[in-house]
Design a protein around this motif. Structure first.
Motif, PDB file in Angstrom:
ATOM      1  N   ASP A 158      -9.582  -4.331  -5.910  1.00  0.00           N
ATOM      2  CA  ASP A 158     -10.476  -5.423  -6.326  1.00  0.00           C
ATOM      3  C   ASP A 158     -11.765  -4.860  -6.908  1.00  0.00           C
ATOM      4  N   PHE A 159     -12.247  -3.782  -6.276  1.00  0.00           N
ATOM      5  CA  PHE A 159     -13.468  -3.161  -6.797  1.00  0.00           C
ATOM      6  C   PHE A 159     -13.247  -2.672  -8.224  1.00  0.00           C
ATOM      7  N   ARG A 160     -12.118  -2.023  -8.418  1.00  0.00           N
ATOM      8  CA  ARG A 160     -11.830  -1.466  -9.740  1.00  0.00           C
ATOM      9  C   ARG A 160     -11.767  -2.581 -10.791  1.00  0.00           C
ATOM     10  N   LYS A 161     -11.140  -3.688 -10.405  1.00  0.00           N
ATOM     11  CA  LYS A 161     -11.005  -4.801 -11.357  1.00  0.00           C
ATOM     12  C   LYS A 161     -12.376  -5.367 -11.721  1.00  0.00           C
ATOM     13  N   ALA A 162     -13.200  -5.583 -10.694  1.00  0.00           N
ATOM     14  CA  ALA A 162     -14.529  -6.157 -10.948  1.00  0.00           C
ATOM     15  C   ALA A 162     -15.387  -5.181 -11.754  1.00  0.00           C
ATOM     16  N   ALA A 163     -15.281  -3.881 -11.433  1.00  0.00           N
ATOM     17  CA  ALA A 163     -16.090  -2.887 -12.157  1.00  0.00           C
ATOM     18  C   ALA A 163     -15.677  -2.849 -13.623  1.00  0.00           C
ATOM     19  N   SER A 207     -22.712 -12.134  -6.968  1.00  0.00           N
ATOM     20  CA  SER A 207     -22.209 -13.315  -6.242  1.00  0.00           C
ATOM     21  C   SER A 207     -20.692 -13.461  -6.331  1.00  0.00           C
ATOM     22  N   TYR A 208     -20.122 -13.122  -7.515  1.00  0.00           N
ATOM     23  CA  TYR A 208     -18.712 -13.460  -7.737  1.00  0.00           C
ATOM     24  C   TYR A 208     -17.793 -12.258  -7.977  1.00  0.00           C
ATOM     25  N   GLY A 209     -18.369 -11.047  -8.101  1.00  0.00           N
ATOM     26  CA  GLY A 209     -17.564  -9.862  -8.413  1.00  0.00           C
ATOM     27  C   GLY A 209     -16.496  -9.598  -7.368  1.00  0.00           C
ATOM     28  N   ALA A 210     -16.902  -9.512  -6.107  1.00  0.00           N
ATOM     29  CA  ALA A 210     -15.945  -9.184  -5.042  1.00  0.00           C
ATOM     30  C   ALA A 210     -14.915 -10.298  -4.873  1.00  0.00           C
ATOM     31  N   LYS A 211     -15.294 -11.534  -5.217  1.00  0.00           N
ATOM     32  CA  LYS A 211     -14.327 -12.654  -5.103  1.00  0.00           C
ATOM     33  C   LYS A 211     -13.373 -12.684  -6.294  1.00  0.00           C
ATOM     34  N   LYS A 212     -13.646 -11.864  -7.282  1.00  0.00           N
ATOM     35  CA  LYS A 212     -12.888 -11.836  -8.549  1.00  0.00           C
ATOM     36  C   LYS A 212     -12.882 -13.217  -9.215  1.00  0.00           C
ATOM     37  N   ASP A 213     -13.994 -13.905  -9.085  1.00  0.00           N
ATOM     38  CA  ASP A 213     -14.103 -15.218  -9.718  1.00  0.00           C
ATOM     39  C   ASP A 213     -14.600 -15.004 -11.157  1.00  0.00           C
ATOM     40  N   PHE A 214     -13.696 -14.462 -11.981  1.00  0.00           N
ATOM     41  CA  PHE A 214     -14.103 -14.087 -13.335  1.00  0.00           C
ATOM     42  C   PHE A 214     -14.337 -15.305 -14.224  1.00  0.00           C
TER      43      PHE A 214
END
Ligand code: SF4
Length: 452
Positions: A158-163, A207-214
């Motif tokens: 998830d971190f990689r995706k948000a980054a 606010s939304y990175g870790a939730k992957k609320d892109f």
């Protein structure tokens, strides 16, 4: 910095996941300002106390503690960390605890010197007894200074995706800046607007990175683009379009390149710089390519166990690349109907361009793969001039220059080599003005590519 074989987000997540430093401060060097701030937002959303260090003000320190043979980005980043720690020592006095800090510095196993930056910086920090406890967090490093347990293993994907997504959005914000500023109604309005928008988007990633609320992040980005559009004066006619390629640190670090884009704009240009996502996609693409080579070789030799492991890599890195493409397309699909921003090339397309023109091989690696192919794409797309920006003596960029110069002469396209080492050359501005004069002649003769 060296792109070939450098840390991909695959290795980022794998390595970050091994470490644990939740109560520490992660120091992010400011290469590209916007992407550094958005990445900090992502780290914070995962509970990591990260901050962007001031940049370039410590250059004297960087030069004092390097020999002059290092690449310029090494001097700049060495100065950044030394000055930051000096100020922290002053601020905290006896409460300064070096173990509380981790300096975030990627490394590479490619043919360039980038892989040595963090090792050299380790030596410099160790030369100060009071700084020996400062850790260097390296994406691919296996040393014991690493970022222990920073993110739980199950959250690293998830971190990689948000980054990755933060990098795409940072690229779009930069493209927005370069699209608006040459046409702004009110002088200076764009810079302030982009700075505010960067902080807004960094907050959104927090606010939304870790939730992957892109989707929520993209909704905010749409609002930013709409606001930015209103700054454009529709009566200002299109200007000559200049493409920038080159070494990733120098072309994205405005202090190091002495704000080249602004200077080009001052002499009448609209500029499109290569993106950072392109570099990330390239490193992932290269992993897939290498795994495919290993697979083919082992199948030919009937070594099925090894072939199986290469097949797994092909699928794993291939899955990452597919994911990156999906996110990239998702973001650009949302913003392009609002404003005609330049898009990104697929790396496979760039490799085909090199093969078709018989100019260079991905087998040789380095950022020359992207720069040479990127220049050929700009030629094809009708850009009015191309600048290659790099640290003085940078190997891949010098290769790029030697290969493309004759082509640019033949095609009669203005071309500028822009090497930097921190010194101010009296003739540089005159060179840029001459380049822009030629670009303007090209623009008058052949027109220009449409926006987007
Ligand atoms: S030679 Fe260029 S690409 Fe290689 S490490 Fe130095 S600056 Fe980076």
């Amino acid at each position: 910095m060296e792109a070939q074989k450098s840390a991909t987000f695959q290795s980022l997540s794998e390595n970050v996941g091994q470490f644990s430093l939740r109560d520490k401060t992660l120091l992010i060097p400011e290469m590209n300002r916007i992407s550094a701030h958005l990445l900090v937002g992502v780290f914070r959303s995962f509970g990591i106390n990260a901050l962007v260090m001031e940049t370039y003000k410590g250059l004297d320190l960087g030069k004092e503690f390097t020999s002059g043979k290092e690449c310029f980005p090494c001097q700049v980043t060495t100065g950044d960390i030394l000055l930051f720690l000096e100020k922290e020592k002053e601020r905290l006095g006896n409460d300064f605890v070096p173990e509380d800090y981790i300096f975030f510095m990627p490394e590479s196993d490619g043919p360039c010197r980038f892989g040595m930056y963090n090792k050299y910086q380790r030596i410099v920090l160790d030369s100060f007894p009071e700084l020996r406890g400062v850790k260097i967090g390296s994406l691919t490093s296996e040393d014991s200074y690493a970022l222990k347990g920073m993110i739980e293993k199950e959250r690293t994907r998830d971190f990689r995706k948000a980054a990755y997504f933060s990098i795409v959005i940072a690229d779009i914000l930069d493209r927005l800046l370069w699209r608006i500023r040459p046409y702004e109604k009110e002088q200076g309005a764009t810079d302030g607007f982009i700075e505010r928008s960067m902080m807004t988007m960094a907050d959104h990633f927090e606010s939304y990175g870790a939730k992957k609320d892109f989707d929520t992040i993209l909704d905010k980005l749409e609002a930013v683009i709409e606001e930015g559009k209103a700054l454009i004066d529709p009566d200002i006619p299109p200007k000559p379009l200049i493409g920038i390629v080159g070494e990733i640190y120098l072309r994205t670090h405005v202090n190091s390149n002495q704000d080249l884009i602004r200077m080009l704009e001052r002499y009448g240009a609209e500029v499109v710089n290569a993106t950072i996502a392109e570099w990330v996609n390239y490193t992932t693409y290269d992993k897939v390519r290498e795994a495919k080579v290993g697979l083919r070789l082992n199948l030919k030799q009937f070594r099925f166990d090894k072939a199986k492991s290469y097949l797994k890599q092909v699928l794993s890195y291939g899955g990452d690349l597919l994911y990156q493409h999906i996110r990239l397309d998702q973001a650009y699909k949302r913003v392009k109907p609002l404003l005609d921003l330049a898009g990104d090339h697929r790396i496979a397309h760039l490799e085909k361009t090199l093969i078709k023109n018989d100019l260079y091989s991905f087998e040789l690696g380095t950022e020359a793969c992207l720069s040479i192919a990127g220049i050929m794409e700009h030629v094809h797309d009708g850009y009015n001039g191309i600048a290659n920006v790099y640290p003085f003596t940078c190997m891949p960029s010098t290769i790029t220059s030697s290969i493309v110069r004759p082509i640019m002469n033949r095609e009669r396209i203005p071309y500028l080599d822009a090497p930097y080492d921190g010194s101010y050359q009296p003739g540089r501005e005159a060179g840029i003005r001459t380049f822009m004069y030629q670009a303007y002649q090209h623009f008058k003769r052949r027109g220009r590519k449409k926006h987007g």
